[in-house]
Write a protein that holds these residues in place. Sequence first.
Motif, short mmCIF file in Angstrom:
data_model
loop_
_atom_site.label_atom_id
_atom_site.label_comp_id
_atom_site.label_asym_id
_atom_site.label_seq_id
_atom_site.Cartn_x
_atom_site.Cartn_y
_atom_site.Cartn_z
N ALA A 30 0.83 -1.21 0.00
CA ALA A 30 0.00 0.00 0.00
C ALA A 30 0.86 1.26 0.00
O ALA A 30 0.56 2.23 -0.72
N VAL A 31 1.94 1.27 0.78
CA VAL A 31 2.82 2.44 0.83
C VAL A 31 3.54 2.62 -0.50
O VAL A 31 3.66 3.75 -1.01
N MET A 32 4.01 1.53 -1.12
CA MET A 32 4.67 1.64 -2.42
C MET A 32 3.72 2.19 -3.47
O MET A 32 4.13 2.92 -4.37
N ALA A 33 2.45 1.83 -3.38
CA ALA A 33 1.46 2.34 -4.33
C ALA A 33 1.35 3.85 -4.23
O ALA A 33 1.14 4.54 -5.24
N ASP A 34 1.50 4.38 -3.03
CA ASP A 34 1.36 5.83 -2.81
C ASP A 34 2.67 6.59 -3.03
O ASP A 34 2.65 7.72 -3.51
N HIS A 35 3.80 5.97 -2.66
CA HIS A 35 5.05 6.72 -2.59
C HIS A 35 6.16 6.20 -3.48
O HIS A 35 7.18 6.87 -3.64
N GLY A 36 6.03 5.00 -4.04
CA GLY A 36 7.08 4.44 -4.85
C GLY A 36 8.14 3.74 -4.03
O GLY A 36 8.12 3.75 -2.80
N TYR A 37 9.09 3.13 -4.72
CA TYR A 37 10.12 2.31 -4.08
C TYR A 37 11.03 3.16 -3.19
O TYR A 37 11.24 2.84 -2.01
N ALA A 38 11.59 4.21 -3.75
CA ALA A 38 12.63 4.97 -3.05
C ALA A 38 12.10 5.65 -1.79
O ALA A 38 12.83 5.76 -0.80
N ARG A 39 10.86 6.10 -1.81
CA ARG A 39 10.32 6.85 -0.68
C ARG A 39 9.56 5.98 0.32
O ARG A 39 8.97 6.50 1.27
N CYS A 110 -4.38 -8.46 -10.26
CA CYS A 110 -4.40 -7.20 -11.01
C CYS A 110 -5.16 -6.13 -10.23
O CYS A 110 -6.27 -5.73 -10.60
N THR A 111 -4.57 -5.67 -9.13
CA THR A 111 -5.15 -4.60 -8.33
C THR A 111 -4.29 -3.34 -8.50
O THR A 111 -3.09 -3.45 -8.79
N PRO A 112 -4.85 -2.16 -8.32
CA PRO A 112 -4.03 -0.94 -8.46
C PRO A 112 -2.82 -0.94 -7.55
O PRO A 112 -1.72 -0.54 -7.96
N GLU A 113 -2.99 -1.40 -6.29
CA GLU A 113 -1.87 -1.39 -5.35
C GLU A 113 -0.75 -2.34 -5.80
O GLU A 113 0.43 -1.99 -5.78
N ALA A 117 3.07 -1.59 -7.07
CA ALA A 117 4.25 -2.17 -6.43
C ALA A 117 5.15 -2.83 -7.46
O ALA A 117 6.38 -2.65 -7.44
N TRP A 118 4.57 -3.61 -8.38
CA TRP A 118 5.37 -4.22 -9.44
C TRP A 118 6.10 -3.15 -10.25
O TRP A 118 7.30 -3.29 -10.55
N CYS A 119 5.38 -2.10 -10.62
CA CYS A 119 6.00 -1.03 -11.42
C CYS A 119 7.15 -0.37 -10.66
O CYS A 119 8.16 0.01 -11.25
N SER A 120 6.99 -0.24 -9.35
CA SER A 120 8.07 0.34 -8.53
C SER A 120 9.30 -0.55 -8.55
O SER A 120 10.43 -0.06 -8.70
N PHE A 121 9.12 -1.85 -8.42
CA PHE A 121 10.27 -2.75 -8.46
C PHE A 121 10.92 -2.76 -9.84
O PHE A 121 12.14 -2.86 -9.96
N TRP A 122 10.10 -2.68 -10.91
CA TRP A 122 10.65 -2.68 -12.26
C TRP A 122 11.39 -1.37 -12.57
O TRP A 122 12.38 -1.37 -13.29
N GLY A 123 10.88 -0.26 -12.05
CA GLY A 123 11.32 1.05 -12.52
C GLY A 123 12.50 1.65 -11.80
O GLY A 123 13.13 2.57 -12.32
N GLU A 124 12.84 1.18 -10.60
CA GLU A 124 13.92 1.77 -9.83
C GLU A 124 15.22 1.00 -10.08
O GLU A 124 15.29 -0.21 -9.89
N ALA A 125 16.26 1.72 -10.48
CA ALA A 125 17.53 1.07 -10.81
C ALA A 125 18.07 0.28 -9.63
O ALA A 125 18.60 -0.82 -9.79
N GLN A 126 17.93 0.83 -8.41
CA GLN A 126 18.51 0.15 -7.25
C GLN A 126 17.77 -1.14 -6.91
O GLN A 126 18.29 -1.98 -6.16
N SER A 127 16.56 -1.33 -7.44
CA SER A 127 15.80 -2.54 -7.13
C SER A 127 16.06 -3.66 -8.13
O SER A 127 15.66 -4.80 -7.89
#
Length: 218
Positions: A30-39, A110-113, A117-127
């Motif tokens: 839920a937090v990743m959905a709101d703030h992304g991986y880094a935050r 396939c939920t928004p949250e 979360a998947w997009c955050s893991f895919w999109g952040e270089a450090q992940s």
Amino acid sequence: MASLTEAVAAPRRKLSRGERRLQLIEATIAVMADHGYARTTLGEVARRAGLSHGLANFHFESKEKLLAATLDHLSEEYRANWQAALAGASDHPADRIAALMASDFAPAICTPEKLAAWCSFWGEAQSRPMYQEHCGSNDQEYQDVLERLCDDLLSLGGYPGHAGRIARVLRVVTEGVWLDLMTMQAPYDREEAMATVWAAAAAFFPRHFGAEGRLSGP
């Protein structure tokens, strides 16, 4: 039905260690959905779960370990979902391809949250190293299964084509639709998402797939 965010914030009975860890993983999604991986922080996850920072730290010790556990949870849930879909399908390769592709849009997956979360893991270089370590083998297993099914249907239907490339296209289309559902300002609905995936399948296997999915017949 309560959203994931509401569910993790709701009062809980005394939970077992496994249940408490799952509560924190759900809060992390839920937090990743709101703030992304880094935050995403351990403190914010604890707050979202209604727990103390110390208790969250007791279960996971660091943000990195919490994110790794969250990725493991998402990956295993995804794997169990598509394997269950295959278990319920017939032996016909077209039916099995249809089941595999439709499983990506199951309501529990396939939920928004979870898409966020998947997009955050895919999109952040450090992940990315973490993603490869925790998900690489599962991704390869999925790709291998889909490639074998495409090869079987190419042979059965007398279609031209390269099974590995077709399987890759079908996977990339599904992942692209997931990104659309997350990033477009006016995203299309689940039905249109599925129709897009079926269109890709129909381009390679026109006697077995159409605009609404698997066609009746051989």
